[in-house]
Design a protein around this motif. Structure first.
Motif, PDB file in Angstrom:
ATOM      1  N   TRP A 175      -8.911   2.272   5.871  1.00  0.00           N
ATOM      2  CA  TRP A 175      -7.474   1.999   5.730  1.00  0.00           C
ATOM      3  C   TRP A 175      -6.937   1.109   6.847  1.00  0.00           C
ATOM      4  CZ3 TRP A 175      -8.461   7.615   5.667  1.00  0.00           C
ATOM      5  CH2 TRP A 175      -8.777   8.072   4.392  1.00  0.00           C
ATOM      6  N   HIS A 377       0.794  -4.488   8.453  1.00  0.00           N
ATOM      7  CA  HIS A 377      -0.183  -3.419   8.645  1.00  0.00           C
ATOM      8  C   HIS A 377       0.520  -2.084   8.905  1.00  0.00           C
ATOM      9  CE1 HIS A 377      -3.641  -1.155   9.870  1.00  0.00           C
ATOM     10  NE2 HIS A 377      -4.446  -2.195   9.834  1.00  0.00           N
ATOM     11  N   PRO A 380      -1.542   4.053   8.374  1.00  0.00           N
ATOM     12  CA  PRO A 380      -1.878   5.113   7.419  1.00  0.00           C
ATOM     13  C   PRO A 380      -1.570   6.492   7.994  1.00  0.00           C
ATOM     14  CG  PRO A 380      -3.868   4.165   8.395  1.00  0.00           C
ATOM     15  CD  PRO A 380      -2.721   3.299   8.812  1.00  0.00           C
ATOM     16  N   PRO A 386      -2.329   7.208   2.219  1.00  0.00           N
ATOM     17  CA  PRO A 386      -3.342   6.769   1.250  1.00  0.00           C
ATOM     18  C   PRO A 386      -3.859   7.972   0.466  1.00  0.00           C
ATOM     19  CG  PRO A 386      -4.268   6.849   3.464  1.00  0.00           C
ATOM     20  CD  PRO A 386      -2.814   7.159   3.608  1.00  0.00           C
TER      21      PRO A 386
END
Length: 558
Positions: A175, A377, A380, A386
């Motif tokens: 990720w 960016h 995560p 995710p």
């Protein structure tokens, strides 16, 4: 007679076998003396006992933490990597796995303690444990090299290259990865940083590992664990070489990095408006954030007048998108008009499908939004989840991030003040590839907008500012790092601190920020540096696996 003949025959046969064995033994000794056959190396290294390796690993991980801000004992990082490598010098792979995992826990759990501030203990520990697995991922193939080849210069290079390979992987996967704790970021105040613009973050990681392995080789020799090659007092040689390399870095020149022909500086004011601590339960921005930044901006204007080229507010400094709030938008436009300079603000904007963008917006004195950058960016588990349904089955903590952030697609570079300026948001400054992107797109300086309020009194803020300094040097670009609550700082392209504020205080960083157009060798090399070094490490492991002789005897052998 027959019986006696049989006995003599048997005795003759026995003497023949004994004579043949002796001849073969003498033949092997002679062949070894002539160098026609490489000797086995079972006695080259004495293995580290498993229990000792675990203790060395845990101590090495804690030493690695002390290498980073706020402790700044950068010289402990090579020693810590050497300690991690020592965990590979065990007789069994199981001992290496346990000892290297202890190193990873000792490093990553305290290093990422900032995550507990807003996510709680379990997500923080899960992050630390996951990151610790990368230490194991390094130590296991390193063991394949060291138990077969020993710790000579060639194997040291391979193991150091493996360190770069694993650090590169950790920084970019899964990720998008997490480069927090990358070797280069411990070197903000180290002579080694002088090599940054030449060899980049991957090269600095390689150098740190080589220095650590050099010290390890010396320690093994001095303690009698290295039975061939250097031994006794001669073990001081690799340690002396490592110290000499560090000292020599003081003499490394900065690569040519010319200023633009028309304008060599921009007068920039970074506003740190500060705020009350965030409620750890509600996790919402407190009231007064916008007003604090507006008041601090006017205070700067009273001292600077219109002698500014750009005013920068940090990430989340307006609480919500001012384009949806006429009062706030008019206040920003008035500020831009009084400063006679664009004002860059940070805000978040919801989308119709319930998600959001993290935006940097630039207001011009005429009231127009002349530039917009969406964070490329998102973090995560911090800004988006995710595989949300999968992780919700594990913990309901994922619902603390109720709205997923959408990644932007465009590289952040704007020319609203004339010279191109790169724009990054918060953790993006830790990703050297994102920094390279803005430089490759023409940025002559870089602005970083951050909101560190979620991390409370942790060390996250001071560690992020160190990342800004390191990547200023590596990229050859000044970095203006502005946070809501600090720390904010401005660094020149050679790493010189031009202005700085403390943590959880209201203030501003104002400086004539140098502009540069030159491309450092590190930026020019791009991805090639980590890829080539990583390939060297993997090739070295493959070559070591083909060897039959060993530097450390396998279990059951002495």
């Amino acid at each position: 007679m027959s019986s006696g003949g049989t006995g003599r025959s048997g005795a003759t046969s026995t003497r023949s076998r004994g004579s043949g064995a002796a001849d073969r033994s003498r033949g092997r000794s002679a062949a070894g003396a002539r160098g026609s056959r490489p000797p086995h190396r079972e006695e080259a290294l004495r293995p580290v006992p498993g229990a000792v390796a675990v203790l060395v690993g845990a101590a090495g991980g804690l030493a690695a933490v002390a290498a980073f801000p706020p402790y700044d004992l950068w010289f402990l990082l090579p020693l810590a990597i050497g300690a991690l490598s020592a965990t590979a010098l065990t007789r069994t792979a199981t001992a290496t796995v346990l000892a290297s995992f202890a190193w990873g826990l000792g490093f990553f759990v305290p290093l990422t303690h900032w995550a507990a501030t807003y996510a709680g203990a379990m997500p923080w520990l899960a992050l630390g444990v996951f990151q610790a697995l990368f230490a194991v991922l390094f130590a296991v193939p390193a063991r394949a090299v060291l138990v077969r080849r020993g710790l000579g210069p060639g194997s040291a290079l391979v193991v150091a290259a493996l360190w770069v390979a694993v650090e590169t992987l950790r920084s970019h996967a899964p990720w998008g990865g997490l480069p927090w704790g990358a070797s280069a970021f411990a070197l903000a105040d180290s002579p080694l940083l002088n090599l940054g613009p030449w060899i980049g973050t991957a090269g600095l990681a390689l150098l740190c590992a080589l220095l650590g392995l050099g010290v390890l080789r010396g320690v093994l020799a001095l303690t009698g664990r290295s039975r061939r090659g250097l031994g006794g007092i001669a073990g001081l040689l690799p340690i002396a070489v490592s110290i000499t390399v560090v000292a020599a870095c003081l003499l490394v020149p900065y690569p040519p990095n010319p200023a633009p022909a028309q304008q060599s500086t921009l007068r920039v004011a970074g506003i740190q408006g500060n705020m009350d601590p965030i409620d750890p339960v509600a996790l919402t921005m407190p009231e007064g954030v916008f007003e604090n930044h507006l008041a601090m901006s006017h205070e700067v204007l009273r001292s600077e007048g219109t002698d500014l080229d750009l005013v920068v507010w940090p990430e989340d400094s307006t609480s919500w998108d001012p384009r949806d709030d006429p009062y706030r938008e008019q206040a920003i436009v008035d500020l831009s008009g009084q400063a006679d300079a664009p004002v860059m603000i940070g805000t978040q904007t919801p989308t119709e499908d319930g998600r959001r963008y993290n935006y940097s917006l630039v207001y011009a004195p005429d009231g127009q939004v002349v530039y917009q950058y969406a964070k490329r960016h998102p973090v995560p588990f911090g800004e988006y989840i995710p595989a949300r349904s999968f992780f919700r089955a594990i913990t309901d903590k994922v619902d603390m991030v109720s709205s997923d952030m959408i990644a932007g697609e465009e590289v952040g570079v704007t020319d609203v003040v004339g010279p191109p300026i790169g724009v990054l948001i918060c953790f993006e400054i830790a990703y050297d590839n994102l920094v390279r992107d803005v430089v490759d797109d023409g940025a002559q300086m870089i602005v970083v907008q951050s909101n560190n309020a979620l991390f409370g009194e942790s060390h996250e803020a001071v560690q992020q500012v160190a990342e800004a300094k390191v990547l200023a040097v590596v990229s050859g670009r000044s970095v203006v790092h502005v946070s809501t609550v600090g720390e904010s700082a401005i660094y020149g392209p050679e790493g010189r601190e031009l202005a700085r504020t403390g943590h959880w205080e209201q203030g501003a960083v104002v400086a004539d920020v140098p502009l540069r157009t030159g491309i450092t060798p590190a930026v020019a090399a791009g991805w090639w540096t980590p890829l080539i070094i990583s390939a060297l490490g993997l090739a070295g492991v493959a070559a070591a696996l083909t060897r039959k002789d060993r530097a450390i005897a396998p279990p059951g052998r002495r």
